[in-house]
Design a protein around this motif. Structure first.
Motif, PDB file in Angstrom:
ATOM      1  N   ARG A 135      34.364  36.076  32.319  1.00 55.92           N
ATOM      2  CA  ARG A 135      35.521  36.733  32.918  1.00 55.92           C
ATOM      3  C   ARG A 135      36.451  37.227  31.810  1.00 55.92           C
ATOM      4  NH1 ARG A 135      38.360  34.597  38.177  1.00 55.92           N
ATOM      5  NH2 ARG A 135      36.750  35.946  39.022  1.00 55.92           N
ATOM      6  N   ILE A 136      36.837  38.490  31.933  1.00 51.97           N
ATOM      7  CA  ILE A 136      37.685  39.149  30.944  1.00 51.97           C
ATOM      8  C   ILE A 136      38.979  39.560  31.622  1.00 51.97           C
ATOM      9  CG2 ILE A 136      37.852  41.098  29.348  1.00 51.97           C
ATOM     10  CD1 ILE A 136      34.671  41.057  29.430  1.00 51.97           C
ATOM     11  N   ALA A 137      40.116  39.234  31.001  1.00 53.78           N
ATOM     12  CA  ALA A 137      41.426  39.604  31.530  1.00 53.78           C
ATOM     13  C   ALA A 137      42.010  40.756  30.725  1.00 53.78           C
ATOM     14  CB  ALA A 137      42.378  38.413  31.483  1.00 53.78           C
ATOM     15  N   VAL A 138      42.595  41.708  31.446  1.00 58.13           N
ATOM     16  CA  VAL A 138      43.256  42.851  30.828  1.00 58.13           C
ATOM     17  C   VAL A 138      44.620  43.005  31.495  1.00 58.13           C
ATOM     18  CG1 VAL A 138      43.156  45.335  30.363  1.00 58.13           C
ATOM     19  CG2 VAL A 138      41.029  44.004  30.456  1.00 58.13           C
ATOM     20  N   PRO A 139      45.730  42.929  30.723  1.00 52.48           N
ATOM     21  CA  PRO A 139      47.036  43.164  31.336  1.00 52.48           C
ATOM     22  C   PRO A 139      47.140  44.638  31.714  1.00 52.48           C
ATOM     23  CG  PRO A 139      47.266  42.991  28.959  1.00 52.48           C
ATOM     24  CD  PRO A 139      45.826  42.696  29.286  1.00 52.48           C
ATOM     25  N   VAL A 140      47.630  44.918  32.917  1.00 48.64           N
ATOM     26  CA  VAL A 140      47.668  46.306  33.368  1.00 48.64           C
ATOM     27  C   VAL A 140      49.053  46.711  33.854  1.00 48.64           C
ATOM     28  CG1 VAL A 140      45.219  46.475  33.939  1.00 48.64           C
ATOM     29  CG2 VAL A 140      46.815  45.643  35.657  1.00 48.64           C
ATOM     30  N   ALA A 157      44.061  42.645  35.396  1.00 44.28           N
ATOM     31  CA  ALA A 157      42.738  42.928  35.954  1.00 44.28           C
ATOM     32  C   ALA A 157      41.831  41.816  35.453  1.00 44.28           C
ATOM     33  CB  ALA A 157      42.233  44.283  35.481  1.00 44.28           C
ATOM     34  N   LEU A 158      41.048  41.260  36.358  1.00 41.47           N
ATOM     35  CA  LEU A 158      40.045  40.262  36.002  1.00 41.47           C
ATOM     36  C   LEU A 158      38.689  40.909  36.218  1.00 41.47           C
ATOM     37  CD1 LEU A 158      41.528  37.057  37.682  1.00 41.47           C
ATOM     38  CD2 LEU A 158      41.799  37.845  35.329  1.00 41.47           C
ATOM     39  N   VAL A 159      37.958  41.049  35.126  1.00 42.72           N
ATOM     40  CA  VAL A 159      36.668  41.743  35.170  1.00 42.72           C
ATOM     41  C   VAL A 159      35.570  40.734  34.878  1.00 42.72           C
ATOM     42  CG1 VAL A 159      35.314  43.655  34.242  1.00 42.72           C
ATOM     43  CG2 VAL A 159      37.822  43.850  34.350  1.00 42.72           C
TER      44      VAL A 159
END
Length: 112
Positions: free
Chosen positions: A2-7, A23-25
């Motif tokens: 799981r990869i987190a990206v602040p959006v 976003a949780l990818v």
């Protein structure tokens, strides 16, 4: 994985610590594919809260623009890999770069 990206909207937010949404990818490393994308609201801003909160969400990697040195150290202690200096792209595009081995971390430290 799981990869987190602040959006902010549909793109990477350059200010990690003040991001209101992530976003949780989910991705499959073996096939290098994105398997799911979801969004989650961040808890109210408090120093040192985001690293353990994201780790509790099952995050293994964080892709960010700028990040404070304290947050970066906390992620390292939690064994969460951090990429900083990412361009203002969609979470999916950034994860695709990561999966293809093309995402390069640049030292962008924010001290507020």
């Amino acid at each position: 994985m799981r990869i987190a990206v602040p959006v902010a909207g549909d793109l990477l937010s350059q200010h990690f610590g003040h991001s209101r949404r992530f976003a949780l990818v989910d991705a499959d490393l073996e096939t290098r594919t994105i398997t799911a994308v979801s969004g989650i609201d961040a808890p109210e801003h408090q120093p040192s809260l985001l690293p353990p909160w994201l780790e509790q969400q099952g995050v293994n990697v964080v892709i960010a623009g700028g990040m404070g040195s304290r947050a970066k150290m906390m992620f390292e202690a939690l064994a969460v890999e951090v990429f900083t200096g990412a361009p203002e792209e969609s979470p999916e595009a950034l994860v695709r770069l990561y999966l293809d081995g093309q995402l390069v971390s640049r030292e962008v430290i924010c001290e507020h």
